[in-house]
Write a protein that holds these residues in place. Structure first.
Motif, mmCIF file in Angstrom:
data_model
loop_
_atom_site.group_PDB
_atom_site.id
_atom_site.type_symbol
_atom_site.label_atom_id
_atom_site.label_comp_id
_atom_site.label_asym_id
_atom_site.label_seq_id
_atom_site.Cartn_x
_atom_site.Cartn_y
_atom_site.Cartn_z
ATOM 1 N N LEU A 65 0.954 -1.240 0.175
ATOM 2 C CA LEU A 65 0.014 0.091 -0.012
ATOM 3 C C LEU A 65 0.938 1.429 -0.033
ATOM 4 O O LEU A 65 0.264 2.162 -0.549
ATOM 5 N N LYS A 66 1.905 1.350 0.630
ATOM 6 C CA LYS A 66 2.727 2.232 0.885
ATOM 7 C C LYS A 66 3.397 2.672 -0.619
ATOM 8 O O LYS A 66 3.730 4.007 -0.960
ATOM 9 N N TRP A 67 3.732 1.402 -1.246
ATOM 10 C CA TRP A 67 4.321 1.671 -2.606
ATOM 11 C C TRP A 67 3.218 2.435 -3.350
ATOM 12 O O TRP A 67 3.590 3.079 -4.518
ATOM 13 N N SER A 68 2.169 1.893 -3.277
ATOM 14 C CA SER A 68 0.816 2.396 -4.139
ATOM 15 C C SER A 68 0.604 3.887 -4.027
ATOM 16 O O SER A 68 -0.128 4.512 -4.929
ATOM 17 N N PHE A 69 1.350 4.484 -3.040
ATOM 18 C CA PHE A 69 0.925 5.885 -2.775
ATOM 19 C C PHE A 69 1.509 6.714 -3.564
ATOM 20 O O PHE A 69 1.425 7.992 -3.657
ATOM 21 N N LEU A 70 2.719 6.191 -4.187
ATOM 22 C CA LEU A 70 3.492 7.103 -5.095
ATOM 23 C C LEU A 70 2.548 7.738 -6.260
ATOM 24 O O LEU A 70 1.828 6.828 -6.737
ATOM 25 N N PRO A 77 12.748 11.970 -11.261
ATOM 26 C CA PRO A 77 13.275 10.749 -10.583
ATOM 27 C C PRO A 77 12.480 10.467 -9.243
ATOM 28 O O PRO A 77 11.747 11.231 -8.756
ATOM 29 N N ARG A 78 12.523 9.127 -8.946
ATOM 30 C CA ARG A 78 12.038 8.844 -7.584
ATOM 31 C C ARG A 78 12.825 7.746 -6.957
ATOM 32 O O ARG A 78 13.637 7.147 -7.477
ATOM 33 N N TYR A 79 12.573 7.807 -5.694
ATOM 34 C CA TYR A 79 13.539 7.045 -5.052
ATOM 35 C C TYR A 79 13.131 5.858 -4.010
ATOM 36 O O TYR A 79 12.077 5.978 -3.394
ATOM 37 N N LEU A 80 14.008 4.963 -3.759
ATOM 38 C CA LEU A 80 13.910 4.088 -2.648
ATOM 39 C C LEU A 80 14.865 4.268 -1.758
ATOM 40 O O LEU A 80 16.186 4.409 -1.806
ATOM 41 N N ALA A 168 25.656 9.136 11.066
ATOM 42 C CA ALA A 168 26.577 9.625 11.992
ATOM 43 C C ALA A 168 25.912 9.273 13.475
ATOM 44 O O ALA A 168 26.357 9.970 14.354
ATOM 45 N N GLY A 169 25.175 8.104 13.475
ATOM 46 C CA GLY A 169 24.844 7.560 14.896
ATOM 47 C C GLY A 169 23.834 8.468 15.723
ATOM 48 O O GLY A 169 24.067 8.585 16.790
ATOM 49 N N ALA A 170 22.806 8.784 15.010
ATOM 50 C CA ALA A 170 21.558 9.327 15.587
ATOM 51 C C ALA A 170 20.526 8.540 15.756
ATOM 52 O O ALA A 170 19.979 8.197 14.443
ATOM 53 N N TYR A 171 20.049 8.234 16.800
ATOM 54 C CA TYR A 171 18.577 7.626 16.778
ATOM 55 C C TYR A 171 17.606 8.211 16.348
ATOM 56 O O TYR A 171 16.598 7.535 15.530
ATOM 57 N N ILE A 172 17.292 9.378 16.144
ATOM 58 C CA ILE A 172 16.296 10.211 15.784
ATOM 59 C C ILE A 172 16.289 10.028 14.129
ATOM 60 O O ILE A 172 15.185 10.086 13.524
ATOM 61 N N CYS A 173 17.554 9.484 13.403
ATOM 62 C CA CYS A 173 17.422 9.156 12.142
ATOM 63 C C CYS A 173 16.631 8.147 11.778
ATOM 64 O O CYS A 173 16.564 7.870 10.527
ATOM 65 N N GLY A 174 16.352 7.493 12.545
ATOM 66 C CA GLY A 174 15.348 6.005 12.301
ATOM 67 C C GLY A 174 14.087 6.661 11.869
ATOM 68 O O GLY A 174 13.182 5.629 11.479
ATOM 69 N N GLU A 175 13.755 7.724 12.292
ATOM 70 C CA GLU A 175 12.370 8.277 11.831
ATOM 71 C C GLU A 175 12.606 8.595 10.544
ATOM 72 O O GLU A 175 13.613 9.491 10.030
ATOM 73 N N GLU A 176 11.593 8.301 9.651
ATOM 74 C CA GLU A 176 12.121 8.596 8.194
ATOM 75 C C GLU A 176 12.273 9.824 7.458
ATOM 76 O O GLU A 176 12.848 9.766 6.595
ATOM 77 N N THR A 177 11.611 10.818 7.942
ATOM 78 C CA THR A 177 11.848 12.100 7.268
ATOM 79 C C THR A 177 13.131 12.747 7.902
ATOM 80 O O THR A 177 13.924 13.473 7.442
ATOM 81 N N ALA A 178 13.579 12.486 9.197
ATOM 82 C CA ALA A 178 14.815 12.775 9.651
ATOM 83 C C ALA A 178 16.062 12.070 8.975
ATOM 84 O O ALA A 178 17.029 12.682 8.756
ATOM 85 N N LEU A 179 15.788 10.931 8.703
ATOM 86 C CA LEU A 179 16.651 9.992 8.074
ATOM 87 C C LEU A 179 16.807 10.677 6.493
ATOM 88 O O LEU A 179 17.937 10.777 6.014
ATOM 89 N N ALA A 198 6.095 10.045 0.342
ATOM 90 C CA ALA A 198 5.684 9.267 -0.894
ATOM 91 C C ALA A 198 5.534 10.565 -1.962
ATOM 92 O O ALA A 198 5.523 10.144 -3.240
ATOM 93 N N VAL A 199 5.237 11.611 -1.746
ATOM 94 C CA VAL A 199 4.889 12.773 -2.264
ATOM 95 C C VAL A 199 6.167 13.779 -2.624
ATOM 96 O O VAL A 199 6.596 14.091 -3.701
ATOM 97 N N ALA A 200 6.695 14.072 -1.487
ATOM 98 C CA ALA A 200 7.849 14.959 -1.324
ATOM 99 C C ALA A 200 9.018 14.444 -0.219
ATOM 100 O O ALA A 200 9.017 14.678 0.777
ATOM 101 N N GLY A 201 9.774 13.538 -0.746
ATOM 102 C CA GLY A 201 10.547 12.663 0.101
ATOM 103 C C GLY A 201 11.911 13.132 -0.094
ATOM 104 O O GLY A 201 12.518 14.414 -0.008
ATOM 105 N N LEU A 202 13.110 12.437 -0.592
ATOM 106 C CA LEU A 202 14.175 12.592 -0.693
ATOM 107 C C LEU A 202 14.364 13.699 -2.013
ATOM 108 O O LEU A 202 13.792 13.429 -3.143
ATOM 109 N N TYR A 203 15.012 14.921 -1.638
ATOM 110 C CA TYR A 203 15.292 15.824 -2.523
ATOM 111 C C TYR A 203 14.034 16.253 -3.290
ATOM 112 O O TYR A 203 13.950 16.519 -4.326
ATOM 113 N N ALA A 204 12.970 16.430 -2.443
ATOM 114 C CA ALA A 204 11.458 16.646 -2.781
ATOM 115 C C ALA A 204 10.827 16.068 -3.832
ATOM 116 O O ALA A 204 10.041 16.285 -4.432
#
Length: 451
Positions: A65-70, A77-80, A168-179, A198-204
């Protein structure tokens, strides 16, 4: 429910040099990729959706379902992005998977990228795990040399590059947008949503962010079918998963089993509690989930059953503690972790986790009051649902559940003036009331002292 283990992800872990491409191919590695490249990408998305695979990173959101939200392709480009920033106390399933079978993850990355129309995928890894980083880099090299990555993958006309990025070893980067912010070179802090990745992620650009185990489960679904996957687990929590048993258990380790298995069954496989002691409390999904006790041994470990019992399945990091453990001390250590790892972006988490740590330290060493218990619950209530991301919520889980289940033990610390499990440690802790503390140095005085 059968107690038989289901070695799918861990099938080749015991093979000689299991991390190499040769060993992986000897066990059918990359056969699923050939099948996928001959399948329509939309059919692959539907297959994963039909399988019932849910995200194995903790939230349990349906992967297909997450994939289908793209959104529909627009020529850009789009990213994984694979979230391999495994950081939570007790969570230790993705690291051994990447160490023992990095090509399983890579095959999943290639299939997923092909399904969503991605031509550049990223694996975001904890920077401290240098051994895993090197192994993934070597696996990417081998895949390139064999034609599984790069231009014209296996003569299909499909191109894909994979970048392994060390954080760099930050637990917060496990949150997807912080990552994603960290991956872009910014300070790792959660983004305001919407827009969602799914709409505006890596490099928007449209981006899918999935956990390591989620992506590594894709090749087996493509190879054996959605119905095969759904035949394991429960109706709403399909498939298998890695259950990480740690703590006071005779044989700690990774146990791959169908979702819906119980801790009683897993404990039997793991040889029971260490030294024959009684189980006192445990976490079903890592330190961010409410505590369970031995009264919950027969709760099916699936998303719905664990939720109905008052906790969360999370990452299936089962930390087990026996009757010799001070629950106040364990909770205080977790609170220290969350206070340290808070990114400081939002006030409830930044200030709340600090005070939770302070009050718990006071209670642990016998200097607390009964009012402190109400203060803890009040602070937790002011963090829960009010912080920018789930880190604040996670910090409250063991505290609120711990007080609910073990209030008498908290009160024993207060009434006895020490930890009943280790009075000597409490005596070493000197608590000074705020009114008698030495004032902090001013800037000028501190500079003089430093000189």
């Amino acid at each position: 429910m059968t107690t038989t283990l289901t070695p799918v992800l861990s099938r080749t872990w015991g093979a000689e040099r299991s991390w190499t491409l040769d060993t992986y191919r000897q066990h059918g590695g990359y056969d699923a990729l050939r099948t996928a490249l001959a399948t329509d990408p939309a059919d692959l998305v539907s297959m994963v959706k039909d399988s019932g695979l849910r995200g194995r990173g903790g939230a349990g959101f349906p992967t297909g379902l997450k994939w289908s939200f793209l959104p529909q392709p627009d020529g850009g480009p789009r990213y994984l992005v694979v979230n391999a920033d495994e950081s939570e106390p007790g969570t230790c399933k993705d690291t051994p998977l990447m160490m023992a079978s990095p090509h399983l993850l890579l095959e999943g990355v290639i299939i997923t990228s092909f399904a969503i129309g991605c031509h550049h995928a990223f694996i975001y890894l904890r920077g401290e795990e240098l051994h895993v980083y090197r192994r993934l880099l070597r696996a990417v090299e081998e895949a390139h040399e064999a034609g599984y990555l790069g231009k014209d993958v296996l003569g299909s006309g499909y191109d894909l590059e994979v970048t392994v990025h060390a954080g760099a070893g930050a637990y917060i980067c496990g949150e997807e947008t912080a990552l994603l912010d960290s991956l872009e070179g910014r300070r790792g802090q959660p983004r305001l949503k919407p827009p969602f990745p799914a709409v505006a992620g890596l490099y928007a650009r449209p981006t899918v962010v999935n956990n390591v185990e989620s992506i590594a489960s894709v090749p087996s679904i493509v190879a054996d079918g959605a119905d095969w996957f759904k035949a394991m687990g429960t109706e709403k929590s399909a498939g298998y998963g890695l259950f990480s048993l740690s703590g006071h258990v005779a044989r700690p380790g990774q146990y791959e089993a169908p979702l819906g298995i119980t801790l009683r069954e897993l404990l039997e496989m793991a040889g029971g509690m260490r030294n024959g002691r009684r189980l006192k409390f445990w976490t079903p999904g890592g330190s961010s989930t409410p505590l369970f006790t031995d009264a919950h041994l027969d709760v099916p470990l699936d998303y719905e059953s664990v939720g109905a019992a008052g906790s969360m399945l999370g990452t299936r990091a089962l930390q087990l503690f026996d009757e010799t453990t001070c629950v106040v001390r364990a909770i205080a250590r977790w609170a220290e972790f969350y206070a340290h790892e808070s990114c400081g972006k939002c006030t409830p988490c930044r200030e709340g986790t600090y005070w939770l740590k302070q009050v718990l330290a006071r209670l642990e060493h016998g200097h607390g009051t009964r009012e402190d218990l109400d203060t803890l619950l009040d602070v937790c209530d002011n963090i829960l649902g009010r912080s920018f991301c789930a880190l604040g919520d996670a910090a409250t889980s063991t505290i609120t559940s711990g007080i609910q289940l073990f209030r008498d033990e908290f009160e024993a610390h207060i009434d006895g003036g020490a930890c009943p499990f280790d009075p000597a440690a409490s005596a070493l802790f000197e608590y000074t009331p705020r009114s008698r503390r030495t004032p902090a140095l001013t800037g000028a005085t501190a500079g003089t002292a430093g000189a």
